[in-house]
Design a protein around this motif. Structure first.
Motif, PDB file in Angstrom:
ATOM      1  N   SER A   1       0.656  -1.214   0.091  1.00 50.13           N
ATOM      2  CA  SER A   1      -0.024   0.005  -0.024  1.00 50.13           C
ATOM      3  C   SER A   1       0.787   1.147   0.066  1.00 50.13           C
ATOM      4  O   SER A   1       0.308   2.442   0.029  1.00 50.13           O
ATOM      5  CB  SER A   1      -0.913  -0.017   1.223  1.00 50.13           C
TER       6      SER A   1
ATOM      7  N   ILE B   1      -4.320  -3.604  -4.025  1.00 47.89           N
ATOM      8  CA  ILE B   1      -3.685  -2.766  -2.723  1.00 47.89           C
ATOM      9  C   ILE B   1      -4.198  -3.201  -1.510  1.00 47.89           C
ATOM     10  O   ILE B   1      -3.738  -3.685  -0.533  1.00 47.89           O
ATOM     11  CB  ILE B   1      -3.656  -1.368  -3.181  1.00 47.89           C
ATOM     12  N   LEU B   2      -5.726  -3.444  -1.504  1.00 52.33           N
ATOM     13  CA  LEU B   2      -6.417  -3.623  -0.307  1.00 52.33           C
ATOM     14  C   LEU B   2      -6.503  -5.200   0.081  1.00 52.33           C
ATOM     15  O   LEU B   2      -7.143  -5.475   1.286  1.00 52.33           O
ATOM     16  CB  LEU B   2      -7.687  -2.967  -0.220  1.00 52.33           C
TER      17      LEU B   2
ATOM     18  N   TYR C   1       0.083   3.936  -2.732  1.00 51.40           N
ATOM     19  CA  TYR C   1      -1.154   4.677  -2.627  1.00 51.40           C
ATOM     20  C   TYR C   1      -0.997   5.526  -1.415  1.00 51.40           C
ATOM     21  O   TYR C   1      -1.269   6.816  -1.568  1.00 51.40           O
ATOM     22  CB  TYR C   1      -2.224   3.712  -2.177  1.00 51.40           C
ATOM     23  N   GLN C   2      -0.144   5.337  -0.527  1.00 54.99           N
ATOM     24  CA  GLN C   2       0.152   6.435   0.538  1.00 54.99           C
ATOM     25  C   GLN C   2       0.979   7.553   0.002  1.00 54.99           C
ATOM     26  O   GLN C   2       0.773   8.650   0.650  1.00 54.99           O
ATOM     27  CB  GLN C   2       0.795   5.781   1.788  1.00 54.99           C
TER      28      GLN C   2
END
Length: 408
Positions: A152, A326-327, A155-156
């Motif tokens: 992730s 990603i999740l 994305y962060q």
């Protein structure tokens, strides 16, 4: 060896003719489908050649049906008339129950309805990815199929960039909306001021017909400008109650109708019997009309730079295509509602920016034009009454002064 050929081949159109003559059937009522006279019937059978592309075309048409439906709802909402707010509407607008009211009206919101295609698409992608990963983890697929997962961290790092991109996109759209609102505020003020100057400055009885026509042209200009900048407007319907038939015909045949009305106004000013200084003063009021046309056409003709709009759209699409991957480690099947909520929220912000980028369908232009007409008509109706009252006061004041009474 000659291979036997198939005697029946599918053809696009097969026409079969028969000379069958039905016999008269006893004890039956005459039927139009079976006439008593001998007649030759021709049967035509239409069959389509089986094609492997027909399921593909059907699928494509189904995929197009939902976006087309959403676009029709959106365009129907764009043509909806807006209204100016009064005190009662402001009280209703800031009511503490507004959140419940807005939630209950979600299914009728054109913004939300226009989001159905992308939200369904990305939620479906999340379902496919979650199903694939579940199948791999349950060993329903060969071992060489990998689980789609990722860190992730990307994305962060990119989340603030996406947030800023959406904020700047919406802010740029709102600045265009504000510019359009200010342009129409100037048109409204300029029209009222111009009409007031004509009502007060043109007094001769010989100018009465031209004065009436000039006021009609002034009232017609905001309506023509509104029709010029709002898609789907009906010039004839909106102007037929303001202009005479001959004037309306000339205006409808012109390529630029607001400028044609300005030409009518300018020619009327030249025909009025006025002092040159007063005529020049009245002609100077036309500058607000030209400025309004220029600002409105500028906003219609030049959107926000397309590269900015495309970048925002591509960023959102790539973000939500990879969001389930990603999740997955943290959410598993929860990626489906998470993707739904994310797509509905972020695409909603982007959709609002796209809608207000074209400001004029968002403004209550019909109400503004009606207010201008009512103001001018009221000023014309009150002109003689106010002039008579002021004249009477002037006479009383002069009589008191001639009798030596003190002035107040």
């Amino acid at each position: 060896m000659v291979q036997p050929t198939n005697p029946i081949k599918p053809t696009p159109n097969i026409s079969l003719s028969s000379n069958f003559t039905p016999k008269n059937l006893p004890n039956l009522h005459p039927c139009p489908f079976f006439p008593s006279k001998s007649q030759t019937f021709s049967f035509k059978i239409l069959c389509s050649t089986p094609s492997s592309s027909s399921p593909t075309k059907t699928l494509i048409s189904l995929l197009h049906a939902i976006p087309d439906w959403a676009d029709r709802n959106q365009e129907r909402g764009m043509r909806k008339n807006r209204t100016l707010y009064d005190h009662e509407k402001w009280v209703h607008h800031r009511s503490s129950l507004r959140h419940v009211r807005h939630l209950l009206s979600s299914l009728s919101s054109r913004v939300i309805l226009s989001l159905i295609p992308p939200v369904i698409a990305f939620t479906s992608v999340a379902v496919v990815i979650a199903s694939y990963n579940s199948a791999v983890l349950m060993n329903w697929l060969p071992e060489f199929f990998p689980v789609l997962r990722s860190s992730s961290l990307p994305y962060q790092l990119t989340a603030p960039a996406l947030a800023l991109l959406l904020v700047f996109r919406t802010e740029a759209s709102y600045s265009r909306f504000e510019e359009g609102r200010k342009a129409w505020t100037k048109v409204m003020a300029g029209t009222n001021d111009f009409a007031r100057q004509v009502i007060v400055g043109v007094e001769s009885s010989s100018n009465a017909p031209l004065k009436k026509a000039l006021l009609q042209y002034i009232m017609a200009f905001p309506v023509a400008l509104k029709c010029h900048v709002v898609y789907g407007s009906d010039f004839r319907r909106d102007l037929q109650n303001l202009l005479e038939v001959d004037d309306l015909t000339v205006i409808l045949n012109s390529k630029h109708r607001p400028r044609c009305i300005i030409e009518f106004i300018s020619q009327s000013l030249h025909l009025l019997k006025l002092e040159e200084s007063r005529r020049n003063m009245l002609e100077s009021k036309l500058s607000s009309f030209h400025e309004g046309i220029g600002v409105c056409e500028h906003l219609i003709g030049t959107p926000i730079p397309l590269s900015y709009t495309r970048l925002t759209s591509r960023f959102l699409v790539l973000w939500h295509l990879t969001l389930p991957i990603i999740l997955w480690d943290d959410c598993h099947w929860i990626v489906v509602p998470a993707t739904f909520i994310s797509a509905a929220s972020l695409f909603c912000i982007e959709e609002v920016g796209v809608l207000i980028e074209e400001p004029f369908p968002m403004l209550a232009l019909d109400d503004i034009c009606n207010v201008i007409q009512k103001n001018i008509q009221e000023a014309v109706a009150n002109e003689k009454q106010i002039k008579a009252l002021l004249t009477a006061k002037t006479k009383v004041h002069s009589e008191q002064h001639s009798n030596g009474q003190p002035k107040f």
